[in-house]
Structure formats: structure tokens, C-alpha cells
Design an enzyme around this catalytic site. Structure first.
Site, PDB file in Angstrom:
ATOM      1  CB  SER A   1     -75.588  57.250  -1.535  1.00  0.00           C
ATOM      2  OG  SER A   1     -75.409  58.919  -1.620  1.00  0.00           O
TER       3      SER A   1
ATOM      4  CE  LYS B   1     -78.003  60.340  -2.845  1.00  0.00           C
ATOM      5  NZ  LYS B   1     -77.609  61.495  -3.602  1.00  0.00           N
TER       6      LYS B   1
ATOM      7  CE  LYS C   1     -73.876  54.188  -4.842  1.00  0.00           C
ATOM      8  NZ  LYS C   1     -74.036  55.081  -3.607  1.00  0.00           N
TER       9      LYS C   1
HETATM   10  P1  NAD Z   1     -65.601  58.112  -6.046  1.00  0.00           P
HETATM   11  O1  NAD Z   1     -65.579  56.723  -6.395  1.00  0.00           O
HETATM   12  O2  NAD Z   1     -65.150  59.284  -6.809  1.00  0.00           O
HETATM   13  O3  NAD Z   1     -64.775  58.057  -4.638  1.00  0.00           O
HETATM   14  C1  NAD Z   1     -64.652  57.028  -3.628  1.00  0.00           C
HETATM   15  C2  NAD Z   1     -63.328  57.163  -3.037  1.00  0.00           C
HETATM   16  O4  NAD Z   1     -63.590  56.301  -2.157  1.00  0.00           O
HETATM   17  C3  NAD Z   1     -62.268  56.559  -3.998  1.00  0.00           C
HETATM   18  O5  NAD Z   1     -61.417  57.568  -3.975  1.00  0.00           O
HETATM   19  C4  NAD Z   1     -61.775  55.275  -3.511  1.00  0.00           C
HETATM   20  O6  NAD Z   1     -60.499  55.096  -3.749  1.00  0.00           O
HETATM   21  C5  NAD Z   1     -62.202  55.380  -1.939  1.00  0.00           C
HETATM   22  N1  NAD Z   1     -62.286  54.085  -1.384  1.00  0.00           N
HETATM   23  C6  NAD Z   1     -62.950  53.272  -1.541  1.00  0.00           C
HETATM   24  N2  NAD Z   1     -63.214  52.300  -0.581  1.00  0.00           N
HETATM   25  C7  NAD Z   1     -62.199  52.777   0.358  1.00  0.00           C
HETATM   26  C8  NAD Z   1     -61.634  52.128   1.630  1.00  0.00           C
HETATM   27  N3  NAD Z   1     -61.870  50.904   2.361  1.00  0.00           N
HETATM   28  N4  NAD Z   1     -60.788  52.992   2.483  1.00  0.00           N
HETATM   29  C9  NAD Z   1     -60.460  54.230   1.895  1.00  0.00           C
HETATM   30  N5  NAD Z   1     -60.975  54.930   0.642  1.00  0.00           N
HETATM   31  C10 NAD Z   1     -61.909  53.893   0.135  1.00  0.00           C
HETATM   32  O7  NAD Z   1     -67.174  58.368  -5.369  1.00  0.00           O
HETATM   33  P2  NAD Z   1     -67.977  59.705  -5.025  1.00  0.00           P
HETATM   34  O8  NAD Z   1     -68.407  60.058  -6.432  1.00  0.00           O
HETATM   35  O9  NAD Z   1     -66.993  60.517  -4.570  1.00  0.00           O
HETATM   36  O10 NAD Z   1     -69.099  59.329  -4.410  1.00  0.00           O
HETATM   37  C11 NAD Z   1     -68.977  58.885  -3.035  1.00  0.00           C
HETATM   38  C12 NAD Z   1     -70.423  58.697  -2.501  1.00  0.00           C
HETATM   39  O11 NAD Z   1     -71.195  59.934  -2.792  1.00  0.00           O
HETATM   40  C13 NAD Z   1     -70.967  57.686  -3.211  1.00  0.00           C
HETATM   41  O12 NAD Z   1     -72.079  56.787  -2.245  1.00  0.00           O
HETATM   42  C14 NAD Z   1     -72.100  58.215  -4.151  1.00  0.00           C
HETATM   43  O13 NAD Z   1     -73.299  57.650  -4.521  1.00  0.00           O
HETATM   44  C15 NAD Z   1     -72.306  59.693  -3.455  1.00  0.00           C
HETATM   45  N6  NAD Z   1     -72.765  60.791  -4.212  1.00  0.00           N
HETATM   46  C16 NAD Z   1     -72.132  61.040  -5.318  1.00  0.00           C
HETATM   47  C17 NAD Z   1     -72.513  62.127  -6.054  1.00  0.00           C
HETATM   48  C18 NAD Z   1     -71.800  62.465  -7.324  1.00  0.00           C
HETATM   49  O14 NAD Z   1     -72.312  63.297  -8.068  1.00  0.00           O
HETATM   50  N7  NAD Z   1     -70.540  61.677  -7.835  1.00  0.00           N
HETATM   51  C19 NAD Z   1     -73.719  62.951  -5.776  1.00  0.00           C
HETATM   52  C20 NAD Z   1     -74.301  62.561  -4.707  1.00  0.00           C
HETATM   53  C21 NAD Z   1     -73.854  61.616  -3.883  1.00  0.00           C
END
Ligand code: NAD
Length: 295
Positions: A95, A171, A239
Site C-alpha cells: 500500500s 486502497k 502511513k
Molecule cells: P511487514 O513490515 O511485516 O513486512 C515488510 C517486509 O519488507 C519486511 O520483512 C522487510 O524486511 C521487507 N523489506 C523492507 N524493505 C525492503 C527492501 N528494500 N528489500 C527487500 N525487503 C524489504 O509489513 P506487512 O504487514 O507485510 O505489510 C506490507 C504492506 O501491506 C504494507 O504496505 C501494508 O500497509 C500493507 N497491508 C498490511 C496489512 C496488515 O494487516 N499487516 C493489511 C493490508 C495491507
């Protein structure tokens, strides 16, 4: 299909596992080793960079926190665009700001790579079940080609919303409604408590009427139990609302309610609650009213 998958956090891990279950061959990368190791155990091949995860594949998926992370992983050194060949489709499922999506899409286009922005709604449980709602922006041809074999393996609802950036705009619409709805629930139930009416009874009385909502059904029980374990973290919602306000400024769309909800969430972050569920907006009302919403 050979698919590169970058970003194996809370959401990326189960989404990547569902693609393996559907028979795809996955090459995975994350800055953190733990996610990569878990996916190797599930049958994926580990890559040492986003560039390596993008070589010799038909599709690259990114599931990263926010716009700067996606820009870095796609356009940065050792990024997707250094590895992906012409004709590859990048599906960014993070997102991020719609404007950033459009910039990354233009950088992809210059290298012959197509891009869909495809953020999701539903959280970790739906990512595990493969029943996410996926809102997509980009070209119809790439969407139609990948809808059934790839996107529907992770989501129950997959909708093309428009051109590049439209998925992320959709979104943000979702996130504004959710934040304002949670704040409205916390505000209204604080009034019930203050005036001496049992909030559980109020819930029973109104949930089948016009005020009833998926948000109220999911989040009010958490408030009544004073259980703010995430779910969806306050910091992620901050965010998203910052991205919404940026999109509002860019398009001339006023967002006074979103700004108010953002200020409340920011106060909670500043008080150390950024890692709690967004239903902890109830704590904001507790701090200004002196009462807890408790069932
Ligand atoms: P998270 O923080 O658990 O995971 C993100 C991952 O990205 C981490 O493992 C981190 O090490 C990795 N990362 C960061 N920068 C990187 C790079 N340059 N190269 C490689 N890896 C990298 O986040 P999440 O909860 O999985 O969320 C991911 C996205 O989905 C976000 O945009 C969030 O807003 C969206 N989202 C999350 C949820 C939720 O309930 N958690 C629901 C809907 C949408």
C-alpha cells in the site's frame, strides 16, 4: 510460472506460500533472513537481492511497507529493474502513495517492464486463507493475463479499478473510511459510557441498523475487551492516511475527517501505542474523557 517475490513480512509470507501451493516456482528475497528461510522450507529458492529475484522470471511481486521501500527495491541499485527482462510484469501489492506508483510505473515502462499496482485489504488471516480483496491499477492486458493464475491465488475479490495508481487510490479510500469509522465508533460508545448506558447493550441495539458496519462488528468487541493486539497497526494506518493526505493535496480533494483521524493516531503513536491495533483509537477517547469503553 516463475515468480520473483520480494518482501516476506506479515503479509508477504502467506501470500508467497499460497503461490507455491498453486504450483508456481518462487524466487524470494527480503532484507530480513527469517522470512526467506521460512519460504525456503516451503519450497522457494532464495535470492541474494531484488535484482537476482527478478532474473529469468515472468512476474515479480513486491510486498513492502511504503513508497520509499518500493522505489529502492525496484529502481535502486541491485533492484528489480537491473534484473527483469523486457516483458516482465511487476505487481506491487504494497500500500503506497498513488503518485509514487505512477513514478515507478514510468521507470518500469522505460525498461520494457509493465507494472500493476495491486494493494490488498483483509489483513494476515485473509492473506493466509488466500481470500484478500485486491484492488488493481494498470493496463487491462497484464491484468487479464495474471488475474486467474496469480492474483486469484491470493485473493477472493480481484478488481481492476483503472489506470496506474488507481489500485492505491482505491486502497486510500478504504483506509479513510476505516479510520473515520473506528473513530466514530470510539466517540459514540464513549458517550454511552459517560451517560451510564451499557455499551454492550447499545451494540446489540444498533448493530442491525444503519449504524452497523463491518468495522463496528470487528473493532467494537476489541474495545469492549480492551484488547488492542494487532490486527492492523496504528503506525501502518498513519502511513496510509499520510499518503491519503498527499493524494488529497495533489488532486485538490479536501480531507478534514481523515486529517482529524490522523492527528488522533499520531497522538497515540507519540504516547507509545504505534504497534497496537487501530482499534486503540478508544485509548485516545479514554485520554480526553477519562472513561474506558468496557463490556
Ligand atoms: P511487514 O513490515 O511485516 O513486512 C515488510 C517486509 O519488507 C519486511 O520483512 C522487510 O524486511 C521487507 N523489506 C523492507 N524493505 C525492503 C527492501 N528494500 N528489500 C527487500 N525487503 C524489504 O509489513 P506487512 O504487514 O507485510 O505489510 C506490507 C504492506 O501491506 C504494507 O504496505 C501494508 O500497509 C500493507 N497491508 C498490511 C496489512 C496488515 O494487516 N499487516 C493489511 C493490508 C495491507
Amino acid at each position: 510460472m516463475r515468480i520473483g517475490f520480494i518482501g516476506l513480512g506479515i503479509m508477504g509470507k502467506p501470500m508467497a506460500k499460497n503461490l507455491i501451493k498453486a504450483g508456481h516456482e518462487l524466487i524470494v528475497y527480503d532484507l530480513a533472513k527469517s522470512g526467506v528461510e521460512e519460504l525456503e522450507t516451503a519450497g522457494a529458492v532464495a535470492a541474494s537481492s531484488a535484482k537476482e529475484a527478478s532474473k529469468g522470471v515472468e512476474v515479480v511481486i513486491t510486498m513492502l511497507p511504503n513508497s520509499p521501500h518500493v522505489k529502492e527495491a525496484v529502481c535502486g541499485p541491485n533492484g528489480v529493474l537491473e534484473g527483469a527482462g523486457e516483458g516482465v510484469v511487476l505487481i506491487d501489492m504494497s500500500s503506497i502513495a498513488p503518485g509514487a506508483s505512477q513514478e515507478i510505473s514510468a521507470a518500469c515502462k522505460a525498461k520494457g517492464v509493465k507494472m500493476l499496482d495491486a494493494p490488498v485489504s483483509g489483513g494476515e488471516p485473509k492473506a493466509i486463507d488466500g481470500t484478500l480483496s485486491i484492488m488493481v491499477g494498470g493496463d487491462r492486458e497484464s491484468f487479464e493475463k495474471l488475474k486467474c493464475p496469480v492474483l486469484e491465488k491470493m485473493g477472493a475479490s480481484v478488481v481492476l479499478c483503472g489506470e496506474s495508481g488507481a489500485g492505491n487510490t482505491t486502497k486510500l479510500v478504504n483506509q479513510i473510511i476505516v479510520a473515520c469509522n473506528i473513530a466514530a465508533v470510539a466517540e459514540a460508545f464513549t458517550l454511552a459510557v459517560k451517560t451510564g448506558v451499557d455499551p454492550s447493550v447499545v451494540f446489540d441495539a444498533i448493530k442491525g441498523g444503519l449504524a452497523g458496519s463491518t468495522v463496528m462488528n470487528a473493532k467494537l468487541p476489541m474495545m469492549l475487551a480492551q484488547n488492542f493486539k494487532p490486527g492492523f497497526k496504528i503506525d501502518l494506518h498513519i502511513k496510509d492516511l499520510n499518503n491519503a493526505i498527499e493524494a488529497g493535496k495533489a488532486s485538490g480533494s479536501p480531507l478534514p475527517l481523515a486529517e482529524t483521524a490522523l492527528n488522533m493516531l499520531q497522538e497515540l503513536h507519540d504516547s507509545g501505542f504505534g504497534q497496537e491495533d487501530h482499534s486503540a483509537l478508544a485509548r485516545y477517547y479514554e485520554s480526553i474523557s477519562g472513561v474506558k469503553i468496557k463490556g
